[in-house]
Design a protein around this motif. Structure first.
Motif, PDB file in Angstrom:
ATOM      1  N   GLU A 170       3.300  -1.620   3.819  1.00  0.00           N
ATOM      2  CA  GLU A 170       2.617  -0.324   3.735  1.00  0.00           C
ATOM      3  C   GLU A 170       3.682   0.775   3.773  1.00  0.00           C
ATOM      4  O   GLU A 170       4.580   0.766   4.623  1.00  0.00           O
ATOM      5  CB  GLU A 170       1.638  -0.141   4.896  1.00  0.00           C
ATOM      6  N   ARG A 208      -6.113   4.361   3.366  1.00  0.00           N
ATOM      7  CA  ARG A 208      -5.803   3.036   3.924  1.00  0.00           C
ATOM      8  C   ARG A 208      -7.072   2.173   4.001  1.00  0.00           C
ATOM      9  O   ARG A 208      -7.050   0.987   3.620  1.00  0.00           O
ATOM     10  CB  ARG A 208      -5.178   3.188   5.305  1.00  0.00           C
ATOM     11  N   GLU A 215      -7.429  -1.224   1.803  1.00  0.00           N
ATOM     12  CA  GLU A 215      -7.532  -2.493   2.526  1.00  0.00           C
ATOM     13  C   GLU A 215      -8.830  -3.203   2.176  1.00  0.00           C
ATOM     14  O   GLU A 215      -8.866  -4.434   2.043  1.00  0.00           O
ATOM     15  CB  GLU A 215      -7.448  -2.252   4.028  1.00  0.00           C
ATOM     16  N   LEU A 251       0.850  -1.191   0.000  1.00  0.00           N
ATOM     17  CA  LEU A 251       0.000   0.000   0.000  1.00  0.00           C
ATOM     18  C   LEU A 251       0.885   1.241   0.000  1.00  0.00           C
ATOM     19  O   LEU A 251       1.808   1.350   0.816  1.00  0.00           O
ATOM     20  CB  LEU A 251      -0.915   0.023   1.238  1.00  0.00           C
TER      21      LEU A 251
END
Length: 565
Positions: A59, A42, A46, A22
């Motif tokens: 991440e 986020r 996700e 990410l």
């Protein structure tokens, strides 16, 4: 089966094994601290992984960096991890392509670099395939992102320039000698301005005094000498560090100190200077006078090897570097010749004529000894006439008392700050004795050190300011002017009858040869008066008088000297 079904079937083996990284980014530190963008990015990414059964392997968060270049710590860490063999992830997920890059060329460069190691870039809001049409669409999107970024930057810069023109601070650290204060509210936004910090401002003034007059009127000092003196006398920078040449040069060349802070004068990426038309001038309280600033710039320019060759500064020829042909403006250089009986002659000759012949410039040639003597004789007996000096000093005498009064007020302000810091220290010690403050508090030691440093520096600067005023001495009189003239005349000639080059250059900055019988000598009045006061031992800081194109000649004929007299 439809095309959509075929696409899912074709790509499902790759997607089923995806391990995702990410990448979350916002443009400014303020967004990182208070915005909800990163948590929202986020959450959405996700959720995207969860719906496809992908594993989140890493991440990378970029809190406050622009996407117009690749100078981003988290971005570079992600690229380094992606280029490992094998890579710990095979997919990089972003909320939109603009989070990855806002430069179309670099976007494509990194996409292809990642693809060579089997890593794909996917935007969860701009989900495209790998067919030619999808690639073209992605390139169009990133090109538009780049355009939008530049447009936003243009409008932001325009607003910041106008903010500066209105006298408000745009951010960043204040220059030494100033501190940032709140100036009020504009809607919900707090506007800020610069005000003078009395303690640090005194350091700035001291640097200018040393550049012009040295310590105890010992003569002008260069950047290295100033930095050395400051460090030897334990006068530190705002951060408590040691002074270097760059820091001193910045203080001596920054127009902020005459009340004109330049905003947008340099490209923040390349550090290259921008055209003057793009500068925005922010008015701030001045710390030094314009006359002092201009005098320092002339001194720096004269010392620069780019402006004055080493031979002109240290060579044996008296007028090299300041003697010019009035016809073409070219420098007069030394030429030698030998007579039939072997006697050597020295001449000042127009350099243009020497290089290009009579067609370049008619040229003038003057015997060196005759021109040297003519210039020195004029400076001794015409320029340094006490009556003429008295006329030149009138404006200085009017400003002298005003300057001393301002310095005393400044010293009083410094003493007030010292007393205030001392009182705060006393209250702090009393609170410690009464058990109100925990002595183990880690911030207590720093606060005591800060107040102690403020008190000591303010008190020391106050004492120096008072001593500075007291050194001015008695009022300048006709008798003292005669002393000025005598001291200056003595400095023009050495004991062996030769000429003192440095003192001549301090009095006259340009000698123009008009003909074999006429010479013009030009100089700046501020430089002349500073030289005279230094020679007499009177504090030269009283010379803070505005003088932009001053002429130290009292009459039009006073700068004309026959070269054969």
């Amino acid at each position: 089966m439809t095309d959509a079904a075929l696409r899912v079937e074709d790509t499902s083996p790759v997607m089923a094994t995806a391990r995702a990284a990410l990448y979350l980014r916002v443009s400014t530190g303020r967004q990182a601290e208070s915005d909800l963008s990163i948590p929202d990015q986020r959450r959405q990414i996700e959720g995207y992984c969860l719906s496809r059964g992908w594993e989140v392997a890493a991440e990378f968060v970029e809190p406050g960096n622009t996407a117009t270049d690749d100078r981003r710590p988290a971005f570079q860490a992600m690229i380094d991890a992606a280029m490992q063999k094998p890579s710990p992830f095979n997919v990089i997920l972003v909320h939109s392509f603009s989070r990855f890059f806002r430069d179309q060329f670099q976007f494509e460069f990194y996409v292809r670099k990642l693809a060579k190691n089997g890593v794909r870039l996917i935007s969860i809001t701009q989900d495209l395939g790998d067919d030619p049409m999808s690639v073209m669409m992605r390139q169009i999107m990133t090109l538009f992102d780049e355009y939008q970024s530049k447009e936003n930057g243009k409008h932001t810069l325009r607003s910041m320039k106008e903010n500066a023109r209105q006298g408000f601070w745009n951010g960043a650290r204040a220059p030494i000698g100033y501190r940032i204060v709140e100036a009020g509210l504009r809607g919900a936004k707090v506007k800020k301005k610069l005000e003078i910090d009395p303690i640090q401002a005194e350091t700035v003034r001291r640097i200018y005094r040393m550049a012009l007059n040295g310590v105890e009127n010992s003569g002008p000092m260069g950047l290295k000498a100033i930095a050395t003196w400051l460090n030897d006398n334990n006068i530190r920078t705002r951060d408590g560090g040691r002074w270097g040449l760059g820091a001193v040069h910045q203080v001596l060349t920054r127009t902020t100190y005459i009340g004109q802070h330049k905003f947008n004068y340099r490209d923040y990426r390349t550090k290259a200077p921008k055209p003057e038309s793009e500068h925005a001038i922010m008015e701030v309280p001045a710390i030094v006078s314009e006359a002092e600033f201009e005098a320092v710039q002339r001194s720096l320019k004269a010392r620069s090897p780019k402006m004055m060759p080493p031979m002109a500064v240290g060579g044996p020829t008296l007028l090299t570097g300041i003697c010019f042909c009035a016809c073409c403006g070219g420098a007069m250089t030394l030429r030698t010749g030998t007579s039939s009986v072997g006697r050597e002659y020295r001449y000042y000759t127009c350099s243009t004529k020497a290089r290009q012949g009579a067609k370049g410039c008619p040229g003038i040639t003057v015997p060196m000894d005759r021109l040297n003597e003519a210039v020195i004789g004029h400076l001794e007996w015409r320029l340094l006439d006490p009556k003429r000096l008295e006329d030149l000093m009138d404006q200085i005498l009017e400003r002298r008392d005003q300057w001393a009064s301002e310095r005393r007020l400044h010293a009083a302000e410094l003493e007030r700050r010292a007393t205030e810091a001392d009182a705060k220290l006393s209250r702090l010690y009393e609170a410690i004795e009464n058990g109100v403050i925990d002595v183990s508090d880690p911030s207590l030691k720093n606060r005591i050190a800060e107040l102690t440093a403020t008190r000591d520096q303010a008190r020391g600067d106050s004492e120096r300011a008072v001593a500075h005023v007291e050194k001015i001495g008695p009022a300048i009189t006709a008798e003292s002017l005669r002393t000025f003239a005598m001291a200056a005349r003595k400095k023009l000639r050495n004991g062996d009858g030769s000429f003192a080059r440095d003192h001549i250059r301090a009095v006259a900055q340009r000698v123009e040869v008009v003909s074999k019988t006429e010479v013009r000598i030009r100089g700046l009045r501020s430089e002349l008066l500073r030289t005279l006061t230094t020679a007499s031992g009177v504090e030269a800081a009283v010379l803070g008088v505005r003088a932009f194109e001053p002429k130290w000649r009292a009459r039009n004929d006073s700068n004309v000297r026959p070269s054969d007299s």
